[in-house]
Design a protein around this motif. Structure first.
Motif, PDB file in Angstrom:
ATOM      1  N   SER A 125       0.098 -22.058  -8.207  1.00  0.00           N
ATOM      2  CA  SER A 125       0.157 -21.650  -9.609  1.00  0.00           C
ATOM      3  C   SER A 125      -0.603 -22.656 -10.455  1.00  0.00           C
ATOM      4  CB  SER A 125       1.618 -21.559 -10.076  1.00  0.00           C
ATOM      5  OG  SER A 125       2.221 -22.861 -10.084  1.00  0.00           O
ATOM      6  N   TYR A 126      -1.058 -22.201 -11.604  1.00  0.00           N
ATOM      7  CA  TYR A 126      -1.792 -23.064 -12.521  1.00  0.00           C
ATOM      8  C   TYR A 126      -0.878 -24.160 -13.046  1.00  0.00           C
ATOM      9  CZ  TYR A 126      -4.931 -24.611 -16.217  1.00  0.00           C
ATOM     10  OH  TYR A 126      -5.754 -25.369 -17.020  1.00  0.00           O
ATOM     11  N   GLU A 186      -2.722 -27.299 -11.563  1.00  0.00           N
ATOM     12  CA  GLU A 186      -3.613 -27.836 -12.589  1.00  0.00           C
ATOM     13  C   GLU A 186      -2.870 -28.659 -13.638  1.00  0.00           C
ATOM     14  OE1 GLU A 186      -6.776 -26.489 -10.604  1.00  0.00           O
ATOM     15  OE2 GLU A 186      -6.839 -27.673 -12.456  1.00  0.00           O
TER      16      GLU A 186
END
Length: 486
Positions: A458-459, A463
């Motif tokens: 998942s972002y 990230e």
């Protein structure tokens, strides 16, 4: 006195004395200087007086019948057990007719030397005897050496097979021993070839020869009369009033010696006793901790022990009996624990400020703290050393005890680890860091463990860097909710 020192003395004595001018009447002695191998000596050229003499001079005092009197410098060297030589010197009085002290003819004796108590040591052909003022032989002139003892009517005599004591007052001889030594004003040491013991001045055995002669390392007024080796250490033994340390009967025990690890802490000394093949213990007050029934007594390393603190109420001694180990506290005279398969002193252990005891019993390891608390399998599933603490486990929960045995961390943790000087506690998935300083645990800081697996891809996690726990707490387990964060 060395040979060189003696030669120096003789040179000073003989300087400017080439000849004494004595008459050559053959009924009197006639002393002349002779030259030997790099030394000079005096000799009676008339043949009345035997031997070579190191010095010679005339006295101003005359004899009872007007005889001229002289003094002769006598010296003899005797072998000793250490293979060193013992030198004896004396000035001996003789008159012009060759009578020592105007009493004893030089035709009968080569030398007569006053030794006190109106007694004289006589020598003939290298053998010694003892005579009184009237010339009666107290000891025949057949011995290798005879020595008087200052202020005592007692003589040490060496014969062909050894030494014995002759008591002048009692007219008694002791047994013959390999070696005898003056110890103090009460006792004479003797070696029978198997061990070292003590005699009194009557020649009676006071302490059986089960010991060693005191070594050179004992010095000063506190020098013990005897010593013994035990567990590679030398222990001095004091005898007073025919008792060990003036308190313990020599009939009850073969020996008794003192062990004192902490000389500055009163009451921590103890005494090891032995009777036959068994050992016993006395405390610092000479009270019995254990009768002589122990197979062995284990001593801690004295150098290491002295550097660590102990409680004044506890002084632990490890013993062995019937192939099992037991632990005695000599302060209160009781056995702390017994029936152990192994037991040892834990000295100068890193992170610990006190010494303690480690043991194994029934397949489990346990400890006795410096203040006497037992930490064992009887109370916990397991016990381990942990950076100055004891890590304990019970019902799958972990806790910590201080080195005194007090509870520091209760049984509430699924895991306890150590990290760079801090203690990390894990409970219900959460970790608590506790600062460790000087064997104490101070204030804590909290944080939850972070994991990055459940929402991988998942972002929000890959990230933005949110952990699984943060996604659950912030986004209710929905990583896409990250986009609505504003």
């Amino acid at each position: 006195m060395t040979v060189l020192e003696e030669e120096k003395i003789l040179k000073n004595i003989n300087r400017n004395r080439p000849y004494m001018g004595i008459s050559h009447n053959h009924s009197t002695i006639c002393i002349e200087t002779k030259i030997g191998n790099n030394y000079s000596y005096y000799e009676d050229v008339n043949g009345l007086l035997n031997g070579k003499w190191g010095g010679f001079h005339k006295l101003n005092e005359v004899g009872p019948n007007g005889e001229t009197q002289y003094e002769l410098y006598y010296s003899r060297t005797f072998p000793r057990h250490s293979h060193k030589l013992f030198s004896y010197t004396s000035w001996i009085r003789i008159n012009e007719y060759g009578y020592f002290y105007n009493k004893f003819s030089c035709k009968r004796y080569d030398v007569v030397d006053a030794v006190g108590f109106q007694m004289y040591r006589c020598e003939k052909n290298g053998r010694f005897g003892l005579i009184d003022e009237e010339g009666h032989e107290i000891l025949n002139t057949c011995y290798n050496e005879i020595w008087g003892i200052s202020n005592r009517p007692v003589f040490l005599v060496r014969c062909e097979t050894g030494w014995f004591i002759y008591n002048l007052n009692e007219h008694t001889k002791s047994e013959v021993y390999y070696q005898i030594d003056i110890i103090d004003d009460k006792y004479i040491g003797f070696d029978d070839g198997n061990g070292y013991g003590l005699l009194n001045y009557n020649g009676d055995v006071v302490i059986k020869p089960l010991f060693e002669k005191t070594g050179w390392w004992w010095s000063g007024r506190n020098r013990p009369q005897l010593q013994i080796e035990f567990k590679k250490y030398k222990f001095g033994i004091f005898i007073k009033n025919d008792l060990f340390y003036g308190r313990v009967s020599t009939l009850d025990y073969d020996y008794c010696f003192k062990v004192d690890y902490y000389e500055n802490i009163i009451g921590t000394a103890f005494y090891v006793t032995k009777k036959g093949d068994a050992y016993g213990l006395l405390n610092a007050r000479f009270e019995c901790v254990s009768e002589p029934k122990l197979d062995d007594i284990l001593l801690a390393d004295r150098l290491e022990t002295n550097y660590r603190r102990i409680s004044g109420k506890h002084n632990f001694i490890i013993c062995k009996q019937d192939n099992y180990y037991c632990l005695f506290n000599t302060v209160d005279n009781r056995c702390i624990i017994d029936g152990c398969n192994t037991m040892s002193y834990c000295l100068n252990k890193r992170h610990f400020g006190h010494n303690f005891i480690v043991f194994e019993k029934n397949g489990y390891r346990g400890f006795v703290t410096y203040n006497g608390k037992i930490i064992s399998h009887n109370d916990y599933e397991s016990v381990e050393l942990f950076y100055g603490f004891f890590l304990i486990k019970k019902n799958n929960y972990y806790g910590l005890l201080s080195e005194s045995g007090g509870m520091v961390i209760p049984f509430e943790n699924h895991k306890i680890t150590y990290n760079c000087g801090n203690i990390v506690l894990e409970k219900n998935g959460k970790e608590t860091t506790m600062v460790l300083s000087s064997h104490c645990i101070t204030n804590t800081s909290f944080y939850e463990p972070k994991h990055y697996s459940e929402f991988a891809g998942s972002y929000a996690q890959d990230e933005a860097g949110y952990s699984d726990e943060e996604i659950w707490d912030i986004f209710d387990g929905e990583p896409d909710a990250y986009w609505n964060i504003d």
